[in-house]
Enzyme design. Structure first.
Site, short mmCIF file in Angstrom:
data_model
loop_
_atom_site.label_atom_id
_atom_site.label_comp_id
_atom_site.label_asym_id
_atom_site.label_seq_id
_atom_site.Cartn_x
_atom_site.Cartn_y
_atom_site.Cartn_z
N LYS A 122 63.13 -12.76 -27.96
CA LYS A 122 63.09 -11.30 -28.19
C LYS A 122 64.47 -10.81 -28.64
O LYS A 122 64.57 -9.98 -29.55
CB LYS A 122 62.62 -10.57 -26.93
CG LYS A 122 61.11 -10.69 -26.75
CD LYS A 122 60.62 -10.34 -25.37
CE LYS A 122 59.13 -10.69 -25.27
NZ LYS A 122 58.60 -10.73 -23.92
N ASP A 181 55.48 -2.28 -24.46
CA ASP A 181 54.42 -3.24 -24.13
C ASP A 181 53.04 -2.57 -24.17
O ASP A 181 52.02 -3.25 -24.27
CB ASP A 181 54.61 -3.74 -22.68
CG ASP A 181 55.22 -5.13 -22.60
OD1 ASP A 181 55.00 -5.94 -23.52
OD2 ASP A 181 55.91 -5.41 -21.59
N GLN A 218 60.01 -8.34 -18.33
CA GLN A 218 59.30 -9.60 -18.56
C GLN A 218 58.44 -9.97 -17.35
O GLN A 218 58.91 -9.96 -16.22
CB GLN A 218 60.34 -10.71 -18.85
CG GLN A 218 59.73 -12.04 -19.27
CD GLN A 218 59.03 -11.99 -20.62
OE1 GLN A 218 59.42 -11.25 -21.52
NE2 GLN A 218 57.98 -12.77 -20.78
N1 GUN Z 1 54.96 -12.18 -20.25
C1 GUN Z 1 54.09 -12.84 -21.06
N2 GUN Z 1 53.63 -12.01 -22.02
C2 GUN Z 1 54.22 -10.82 -21.82
C3 GUN Z 1 54.16 -9.57 -22.51
O1 GUN Z 1 53.46 -9.38 -23.50
N3 GUN Z 1 54.94 -8.58 -21.98
C4 GUN Z 1 55.70 -8.77 -20.89
N4 GUN Z 1 56.41 -7.73 -20.46
N5 GUN Z 1 55.79 -9.90 -20.24
C5 GUN Z 1 55.06 -10.92 -20.70
#
Ligand code: GUN
Length: 284
Positions: free
Chosen positions: A54, A121, A98
């Protein structure tokens, strides 16, 4: 005829290039650099890789990224305090915590603490509600990525039978709503569905998001279907999807591989949502 393979790596790269262009224009017009805060609690290796990806994607499209790596024993109060600080920061337009979080922390409490206007998200109930009523601002990233793959592979939506196997809050339910908004006839299947193959065989668009390796066998796919495999299952054979790719390819019109299908799309859509958050933050 063998199916067309939908190249998620290529589509993701195309979208990141589009976001980079839009970001350059946005910065020039407004003198604001979009900023994404990524919060990681603990040392889960997979989460560490996701967070690094990211940060790299932010650099690629021209965003600021702010990483907060907290120890695994961090308490809920402390995390909520950080989220509050990020809610108040003008240079942070998007906040991503996360998942999964360590067990002493109630994930929902933290996700609900994020300002909905920074919830890139799309997990906050306000954004889920916006999705339900067709006023979507931040579509959840994986479902939004699935929609882009379908659009860019020439899949028709209006009147199509879309069948989703899996009813999670992160993929199954939101992708159903996005497909409904595009005028598909939508069916959500799950572990209690009666005669699953008879339902999936009728699908023009089949989305598999269950987390069971190769659960969708060739005989469950109708001729000419577009098949989207959201599964990421680590097995002795390596990374395997929810679809038996070889068998399904003989029936489908188009299909996503694992890896290299849906996976790379999530991050591209996160970049798009973050730019949107920055745009929405401007004074009117
Ligand atoms: N962990 C795995 N996929 C995701 C996601 O799309 N968003 C977040 N915040 N954590 C994750």
């Amino acid at each position: 005829m063998a199916a067309t393979i939908i190249d998620g790596k290529q589509v993701s790269s195309d979208i990141r290039a589009e976001v980079a262009q839009d970001t350059a224009r946005f910065k020039e017009q407004h003198g604001v650099t979009p900023g994404l805060a990524v919060v990681l609690v603990g040392e889960d290796p997979a989460s560490q890789v996701y967070v690094r990806n990211k940060e790299n994607a932010c650099a690629e499209v021209g965003f600021n990224s702010f990483k907060f790596a907290l120890p695994g024993e961090t308490g809920e109060e402390e995390l909520l305090k950080l989220v509050d600080e990020l809610n108040d920061r003008a240079d942070v337009h998007g906040i991503l915590v996360q998942l999964p979080l360590p067990e002493q922390i109630d994930s929902n409490k933290v996700l609900y603490g994020i300002n909905p206007d920074k919830d890139v998200d799309g997990f906050h109930p306000v954004n889920v509600g916006r999705l339900v009523i067709g006023e979507t601002i931040f579509p959840p990233c994986t479902p939004a990525g699935i929609m882009e793959l379908l659009k860019r592979s020439g899949t028709g939506f209006t009147g199509a039978n879309a069948v989703i196997v899996g009813r999670s809050n992160i993929v199954g339910k939101p992708v159903a709503l996005l497909l409904l908004a595009e005028n598909c006839t939508v069916t959500i299947c799950h572990s209690r569905t009666k005669d699953l193959p008879s339902v999936t065989r009728d699908a023009d668009i089949l989305v598999a998001a269950v987390g069971v390796p190769k659960m969708i066998t060739g005989d469950m796919v109708g001729e000419g279907a577009t098949v989207i495999d959201v599964g990421v299952n680590r097995t002795d054979e390596g990374l395997v999807g929810d679809v038996d790719f070889a068998a399904a390819s003989e029936k489908a019109r188009a299909i996503t591989p694992v890896p290299g299908g849906v996976g790379p799309m999530t991050i591209a859509m996160l970049m798009r949502n973050t730019l949107r958050a920055a745009e929405l933050s401007l004074p009117v």
